[in-house]
Write an enzyme that holds these catalytic residues in place. Structure first.
Site, short mmCIF file in Angstrom:
data_model
loop_
_atom_site.label_atom_id
_atom_site.label_comp_id
_atom_site.label_asym_id
_atom_site.label_seq_id
_atom_site.Cartn_x
_atom_site.Cartn_y
_atom_site.Cartn_z
N LEU A 15 0.85 -1.19 0.00
CA LEU A 15 0.00 0.00 0.00
C LEU A 15 0.89 1.23 0.00
O LEU A 15 1.59 1.51 0.98
CB LEU A 15 -0.91 0.01 1.23
CG LEU A 15 -1.82 -1.20 1.44
CD1 LEU A 15 -2.72 -0.97 2.66
CD2 LEU A 15 -2.66 -1.48 0.20
N VAL A 20 9.41 5.73 0.11
CA VAL A 20 9.69 4.47 0.81
C VAL A 20 9.19 3.28 0.00
O VAL A 20 9.90 2.29 -0.19
CB VAL A 20 9.06 4.46 2.21
CG1 VAL A 20 9.29 3.12 2.90
CG2 VAL A 20 9.64 5.58 3.06
N GLY A 21 7.96 3.38 -0.52
CA GLY A 21 7.40 2.28 -1.28
C GLY A 21 8.23 1.95 -2.51
O GLY A 21 8.43 0.77 -2.85
N VAL A 39 14.26 -16.09 3.85
CA VAL A 39 12.90 -16.42 4.28
C VAL A 39 12.66 -17.92 4.26
O VAL A 39 11.97 -18.47 5.12
CB VAL A 39 11.87 -15.69 3.39
CG1 VAL A 39 10.46 -16.18 3.67
CG2 VAL A 39 11.94 -14.18 3.61
N ARG A 52 -3.22 7.12 -7.73
CA ARG A 52 -3.24 7.48 -9.16
C ARG A 52 -2.30 6.53 -9.91
O ARG A 52 -1.11 6.84 -10.09
CB ARG A 52 -2.82 8.93 -9.34
CG ARG A 52 -3.84 9.93 -8.76
CD ARG A 52 -3.41 11.37 -9.00
NE ARG A 52 -2.26 11.72 -8.18
CZ ARG A 52 -2.33 12.20 -6.94
NH1 ARG A 52 -3.52 12.37 -6.38
NH2 ARG A 52 -1.24 12.50 -6.27
N LYS A 109 3.56 5.30 12.31
CA LYS A 109 3.63 5.60 13.76
C LYS A 109 2.39 6.32 14.27
O LYS A 109 1.94 6.07 15.40
CB LYS A 109 4.88 6.42 14.10
CG LYS A 109 4.95 7.82 13.51
CD LYS A 109 5.87 7.86 12.32
CE LYS A 109 6.03 9.23 11.72
NZ LYS A 109 6.90 9.16 10.53
N VAL A 136 9.49 3.68 14.09
CA VAL A 136 10.30 4.51 14.98
C VAL A 136 11.77 4.37 14.59
O VAL A 136 12.30 3.26 14.51
CB VAL A 136 10.15 4.10 16.46
CG1 VAL A 136 11.02 4.97 17.36
CG2 VAL A 136 8.69 4.19 16.89
N ASP A 205 5.14 14.14 15.80
CA ASP A 205 5.80 12.94 15.28
C ASP A 205 6.56 12.23 16.39
O ASP A 205 6.45 11.01 16.57
CB ASP A 205 6.75 13.33 14.14
CG ASP A 205 7.57 12.17 13.64
OD1 ASP A 205 7.07 11.39 12.81
OD2 ASP A 205 8.73 12.02 14.08
N LYS A 209 5.97 8.41 18.38
CA LYS A 209 7.04 7.44 18.57
C LYS A 209 7.26 7.15 20.06
O LYS A 209 7.51 6.00 20.45
CB LYS A 209 8.32 7.96 17.93
CG LYS A 209 8.22 8.08 16.42
CD LYS A 209 9.41 8.80 15.82
CE LYS A 209 9.26 8.94 14.31
NZ LYS A 209 10.35 9.73 13.70
#
Length: 456
Positions: A15, A20-21, A39, A52, A109, A136, A205, A209
């Site tokens: 999402l 970052v994504g 994994v 969008r 957070k 955090v 912010d 945290k």
């Protein structure tokens, strides 16, 4: 949690695909073989929800969707990774994912500090995992040590710098002598501050945290509403200079402590965020720029320091991928990660009952008896004075009936916040006091504060 076929891939829905994504997508692609080895199964990105889709030509068309609600409950999704931020619609999306048995990895957070308990309960009910290391201090491994490595110890305090934007601003003010406005403009120009910096500079912010840190450290549900919060807008160049004159520096601190309750009969939690003077000899004083650093104190482990990049695309993505690997391993072996621990259920101490030292700067009339009158107000409110300094040439010198002004700086011993607030209110009512210019807390954080033992 559903049974998995041996060797079946771990299927991930993402999402958000901003800074970052985008890094998460890159790392999932570039490190696919290594991630699969760590994994124990391939990790496959099966969908990316964005507002969008046409704005993301870098993503394969078959992966991108605007239907986040549909994506998080799809049968072919094992883990939902959320890097959108905000409360809604993310809260609803993650709850739906957890109820559907999907494990969740989030960097949110604000949501965790407000509704972490609701998410944890949903995860428990479905047997899914909820991981949030990236919420955090970015890439710094901090939450997992609190939740796992130190779970056999008794943590007494977690304190440090958890917001890179404010640390950059305060560091810039200290190094250049600039005022707050100029330092904020520089931070914005360099990309350290958002166009609307309120969440950072007003302390919200850091307060979110702090709520997460206190909840993990003290096995107690603490929300952002429980955290006393002050920002850095009122910190002036004069405050920075005053700190330097006492061999101190000013940092925006998040402090979470196990403290005696108001009646002293049991333990309580104190969680607070505010700018404070700390001795220059303390390691936190040398943390400059946009870096974060947090001290954790525990009865058996002693004092531990965690330091590194607390924000940014790559550092935050690193923390998200660490959680993703942990959740993936749990899915492969049929295990579960640590659950929410709230057995202690300690009360949160109100800020008025929290004791700290204070640095109070006053502009007063330069005439006999003023110092005695000021000292009397401190004494009447049970705030003990440790040191006083006087500086000449107040900004209103020569005005107000021909009486020149001077500046008094009073450093106190530890006193309850409510007592100091009453003292300041009384001082502002004295005829001889032109104004209370600033009030800053002084935190020694376990180190000597002998530098503050000055005399006038």
């Amino acid at each position: 949690m559903t049974d998995r076929a041996q060797g079946a891939p771990i299927r991930v829905a993402l999402l958000g695909c901003g800074t970052v994504g985008g890094e998460i997508v890159r790392l999932l692609t570039d490190q696919a073989d290594d991630l699969a080895a760590r994994v124990g199964a391939p990790v496959e990105l099966v969908g990316v929800a964005v507002r969008r889709p046409h704005k993301h030509p870098e993503l394969p068309a078959g992966l991108v969707t605007a239907d986040a609600a549909g994506l998080v409950t799809r049968d072919d999704v094992d883990i939902v990774v959320e890097v959108v931020g905000g409360i809604e619609p993310v809260r609803t999306l993650l709850l739906e994912a957890l109820k559907a048995g999907k494990s969740v990895v989030t960097a949110n957070k604000a949501l965790l500090a407000e509704d972490g308990a609701v998410l944890a309960e949903a995860a428990d009910a479905s047997g899914a995992d909820l991981y949030y290391e990236a919420a955090v201090a970015g890439a710094i491994p901090l939450l997992r040590p609190l939740r796992e490595s130190l779970v056999g110890d008794r943590i007494t305090r977690v304190a440090g710098i958890v917001n890179g934007t404010t640390n950059f601003i305060l560091s810039s003010m200290a190094s250049s002598g600039a005022g707050y406005t100029d330092a904020l403009e520089e931070a914005t120009r360099l990309g350290y501050a958002e166009a609307d910096p309120s969440a950072d500079v007003d302390g919200y912010d850091a307060a979110s945290k702090a709520a997460i840190l206190a909840s993990l450290a003290f096995h107690t549900r603490v929300t952002a509403a429980d955290v006393h919060c002050e920002g850095i807008r009122t910190v002036s160049a004069a405050d920075i200079a005053a700190a330097a004159s006492l061999d101190c520096t000013i940092k925006l601190l998040a402090i979470c402590e196990r403290v005696p309750s108001e009646d002293g009969a049991a333990d309580a939690v104190s969680a607070r965020v505010y700018p404070a003077m700390i001795p220059s000899a303390h390691p936190l004083a040398s943390v400059d720029g946009a870096f974060n650093a947090v001290f954790v104190e525990a009865e058996a482990a002693g004092q531990l320091m965690f330091y590194g990049q607390g924000a940014g695309g790559a550092p935050t993505a690193s923390a998200v991928l660490g959680d993703l690997v942990a959740v993936g391993r749990n899915l492969v072996v049929g295990g579960r990660g640590p659950r929410e621990s709230t057995y202690a259920s300690l009360p949160v101490l109100p800020m008025g009952a929290v004791s700290t030292r204070y640095h109070v700067s006053l502009e007063v009339a330069d005439r006999a008896g003023v110092l005695a009158a000021v000292a009397r107000e401190f004494a009447q409110h049970d705030v003990s004075i440790a040191a006083v300094r006087q500086y000449g040439g107040g900004r209103n010198g020569g005005s107000a009936g021909g009486s020149a002004a001077v500046r008094l700086v009073v450093v106190t011993h530890a006193a309850p916040d409510s007592a100091l607030a009453s003292t300041v209110e009384a001082l502002e009512g004295l005829d001889a006091v032109r104004g209370v210019e600033s009030v800053l807390r002084v935190e020694d954080l376990g180190r000597s504060v002998s530098a503050l033992g000055v005399t006038g």
